[in-house]
Design an enzyme around this catalytic site. Structure first.
Site, PDB file in Angstrom:
ATOM      1  N   ARG A 121      -5.198   0.052  -9.134  1.00 20.83           N
ATOM      2  CA  ARG A 121      -5.607  -0.975  -8.151  1.00 20.83           C
ATOM      3  C   ARG A 121      -6.607  -0.326  -7.187  1.00 20.83           C
ATOM      4  O   ARG A 121      -6.417   0.810  -6.775  1.00 20.83           O
ATOM      5  CB  ARG A 121      -4.401  -1.525  -7.356  1.00 20.83           C
ATOM      6  CG  ARG A 121      -3.453  -2.373  -8.201  1.00 20.83           C
ATOM      7  CD  ARG A 121      -2.419  -3.082  -7.342  1.00 20.83           C
ATOM      8  NE  ARG A 121      -2.927  -4.325  -6.755  1.00 20.83           N
ATOM      9  CZ  ARG A 121      -2.237  -5.059  -5.885  1.00 20.83           C
ATOM     10  NH1 ARG A 121      -1.040  -4.664  -5.473  1.00 20.83           N
ATOM     11  NH2 ARG A 121      -2.744  -6.182  -5.408  1.00 20.83           N
TER      12      ARG A 121
ATOM     13  N   LYS B 239      -3.981  -8.486   2.674  1.00 18.71           N
ATOM     14  CA  LYS B 239      -3.809  -9.608   1.751  1.00 18.71           C
ATOM     15  C   LYS B 239      -4.693 -10.794   2.116  1.00 18.71           C
ATOM     16  O   LYS B 239      -4.829 -11.139   3.292  1.00 18.71           O
ATOM     17  CB  LYS B 239      -2.321  -9.990   1.765  1.00 18.71           C
ATOM     18  CG  LYS B 239      -1.914 -11.141   0.881  1.00 18.71           C
ATOM     19  CD  LYS B 239      -2.325 -10.962  -0.562  1.00 18.71           C
ATOM     20  CE  LYS B 239      -1.928  -9.649  -1.174  1.00 18.71           C
ATOM     21  NZ  LYS B 239      -2.647  -9.368  -2.449  1.00 18.71           N
TER      22      LYS B 239
ATOM     23  N   ASP C 230      -4.164  -2.589   3.900  1.00 18.80           N
ATOM     24  CA  ASP C 230      -4.315  -1.796   2.675  1.00 18.80           C
ATOM     25  C   ASP C 230      -5.333  -0.685   2.859  1.00 18.80           C
ATOM     26  O   ASP C 230      -5.294   0.327   2.163  1.00 18.80           O
ATOM     27  CB  ASP C 230      -4.718  -2.693   1.507  1.00 18.80           C
ATOM     28  CG  ASP C 230      -3.517  -3.515   1.072  1.00 18.80           C
ATOM     29  OD1 ASP C 230      -3.239  -4.539   1.731  1.00 18.80           O
ATOM     30  OD2 ASP C 230      -2.826  -3.095   0.135  1.00 18.80           O
TER      31      ASP C 230
ATOM     32  N   ALA D 204       0.799  -1.231   0.000  1.00 21.77           N
ATOM     33  CA  ALA D 204       0.000   0.000   0.000  1.00 21.77           C
ATOM     34  C   ALA D 204       0.838   1.291   0.000  1.00 21.77           C
ATOM     35  O   ALA D 204       0.653   2.151  -0.872  1.00 21.77           O
ATOM     36  CB  ALA D 204      -0.968  -0.038   1.184  1.00 21.77           C
TER      37      ALA D 204
HETATM   38  O1  MRU Z   1      -1.137  -7.332  -3.327  1.00 20.52           O
HETATM   39  P1  MRU Z   1      -0.067  -6.673  -2.512  1.00 20.52           P
HETATM   40  O2  MRU Z   1       1.217  -7.421  -2.493  1.00 20.52           O
HETATM   41  O3  MRU Z   1       0.099  -5.210  -2.901  1.00 20.52           O
HETATM   42  O4  MRU Z   1      -0.638  -6.681  -1.030  1.00 20.52           O
HETATM   43  C1  MRU Z   1       0.146  -6.130  -0.012  1.00 20.52           C
HETATM   44  C2  MRU Z   1      -0.461  -6.256   1.334  1.00 20.52           C
HETATM   45  O5  MRU Z   1      -1.542  -6.768   1.504  1.00 20.52           O
HETATM   46  C3  MRU Z   1       0.294  -5.627   2.473  1.00 20.52           C
HETATM   47  O6  MRU Z   1       0.110  -6.342   3.656  1.00 20.52           O
HETATM   48  C4  MRU Z   1      -0.219  -4.184   2.673  1.00 20.52           C
HETATM   49  O7  MRU Z   1      -0.201  -3.486   1.456  1.00 20.52           O
HETATM   50  C5  MRU Z   1       0.584  -3.445   3.672  1.00 20.52           C
HETATM   51  S1  MRU Z   1       2.231  -3.159   3.099  1.00 20.52           S
HETATM   52  C6  MRU Z   1       3.030  -2.204   4.246  1.00 20.52           C
END
Ligand code: MRU
Length: 349
Positions: free
Chosen positions: A90, A249, A238, A49
């Site tokens: 996204r 995630k 996120d 994120a």
């Molecule tokens: O699909 P991604 O790899 O972008 O998902 C990332 C996550 O879910 C992380 O846990 C979240 O973005 C926090 S990152 C500091």
């Protein structure tokens, strides 16, 4: 500081470490326009994120640099077009929308200045977003330390380290801060199907930092809690709704349920830029669905029979009642989150 950077500005281009190639190859791509930045976010060259928020801000800087406009109103129109494009890359991580809005606010507040001055202001704002992210992460790491015992067995999902941010990381930043302050930590990393951010990225980072860790399959987390014992789970987010529901995630919700069943504290770590006070609950968080191939194939090999449908939610929402605390750079919020998050955001988040 990490010896790698998820992203860096090189004067006239945005350099991104291509996370799709890790851990086998450490290769940077150079992007010169907002279209390529949007595509890099969509295809997960860069992900996480805070990292995609900063990348989008630099995408707007590229739009401004490339614009042939001589009138400020024309420059603003070109930057607005790029903002729309980047917003569509996204849907779930609110940091993306937050960073774009922050740059656009700067643009609108300076609509009477010259084109060159505005181009410079946009780039400076992108730099500020990037620098503030690093500071916030280090502060999250510090703020969390009273919650991390010594020694600590920690369970983590996805990747929330330097790669997912501009540097240092959120949940993995907490682990790193504990390790750097001399605590004995051991991290169990969920591999994180289907994109394997845990196995490929978190393990790569922890290897470089010398932090003891073990990769497990996602389905093992409950049994690891029971058999080995876990002192705390810590994950990123996120988007966090005003009531504390947290999107992260896919698989995070299952992990939180397992933690609850085993009496393991479940912490969410995120900068305040991940908190979306405009939505009351997690039901309002848009959840990205990604291509079926992420599930049907491992590399080039098909592992799901032709004709079997798959469902590929990239994120899930962990309800607030499963979260022990939300750790931010502005402090730690405890339930009831409606009140504690509002207080924390008012206090300068
Ligand atoms: O699909 P991604 O790899 O972008 O998902 C990332 C996550 O879910 C992380 O846990 C979240 O973005 C926090 S990152 C500091």
């Amino acid at each position: 500081m990490a010896i790698f950077r998820s992203l860096e500005w090189s004067g006239n281009a945005l350099r991104l470490l291509d996370q799709r190639r890790l851990p086998s190859e450490t290769r940077y791509v150079e992007l010169y326009d907002p279209e390529s930045v949007a595509e890099a976010i969509r295809s997960m060259v860069i992900r996480g994120a805070p990292a995609i928020g900063a990348a989008a801000a630099y995408g707007l800087a590229l739009a401004a640099l490339n614009s042939p406009a001589v009138q400020t109103s024309d420059l603003i129109r070109d930057v607005e077009k790029a903002a729309d494009l980047l917003r569509n890359s996204r849907p779930t991580a609110v940091n993306l929308f937050w960073a774009i809005q922050r740059v656009m606010n700067k643009v609108y507040a300076n609509h009477e200045t010259t084109c060159d001055k505005l181009r410079d202001l946009i780039l400076q704002e992108a730099h500020k977003i990037a620098e503030e992210d690093i500071r916030a992460n280090r502060q999250i790491g510090q703020n969390a330390q009273p919650l991390v015992p010594n020694p600590a067995r920690i369970l983590h999902h996805c990747n929330t380290g330097s790669l997912a941010t501009v540097d240092y990381g959120t949940a993995l930043g907490i682990v790193r801060c504990a390790f750097e302050s001399g605590k004995q930590v051991h991290v169990y990393l969920d591999e994180t199907r289907p994109r394997l951010q845990g196995a490929r990225l978190s393990a790569w980072e922890l290897n470089q930092l010398g932090i003891p860790h073990t990769v497990i399959v996602d389905g093992a987390s409950g049994f690891v809690m029971r058999k080995i014992g876990i002192d705390l789970c810590v994950v990123g987010a996120d988007r966090i709704a005003a009531n504390g529901d947290a999107a992260n995630k896919i698989g995070t919700y299952n992990l939180a349920l397992a933690a609850k069943a085993h009496g393991v504290p479940f912490y969410v770590a995120a900068p305040t830029s991940t908190i979306d006070m405009n939505i009351r609950s997690g039901d309002e968080i848009p959840i990205e669905e990604r291509s079926a191939e992420e599930i049907t194939h491992v590399g080039k090999e098909r592992i799901v029979p032709e004709g079997s449908p798959v469902l590929n939610f990239a994120f899930d929402v962990t309800p607030a009642h499963l979260i022990t605390a939300i750790i931010t750079e502005a402090g730690i919020a405890y339930p009831p989150f409606e009140e504690s998050l509002a207080r924390l955001m008012d206090s300068g988040g």
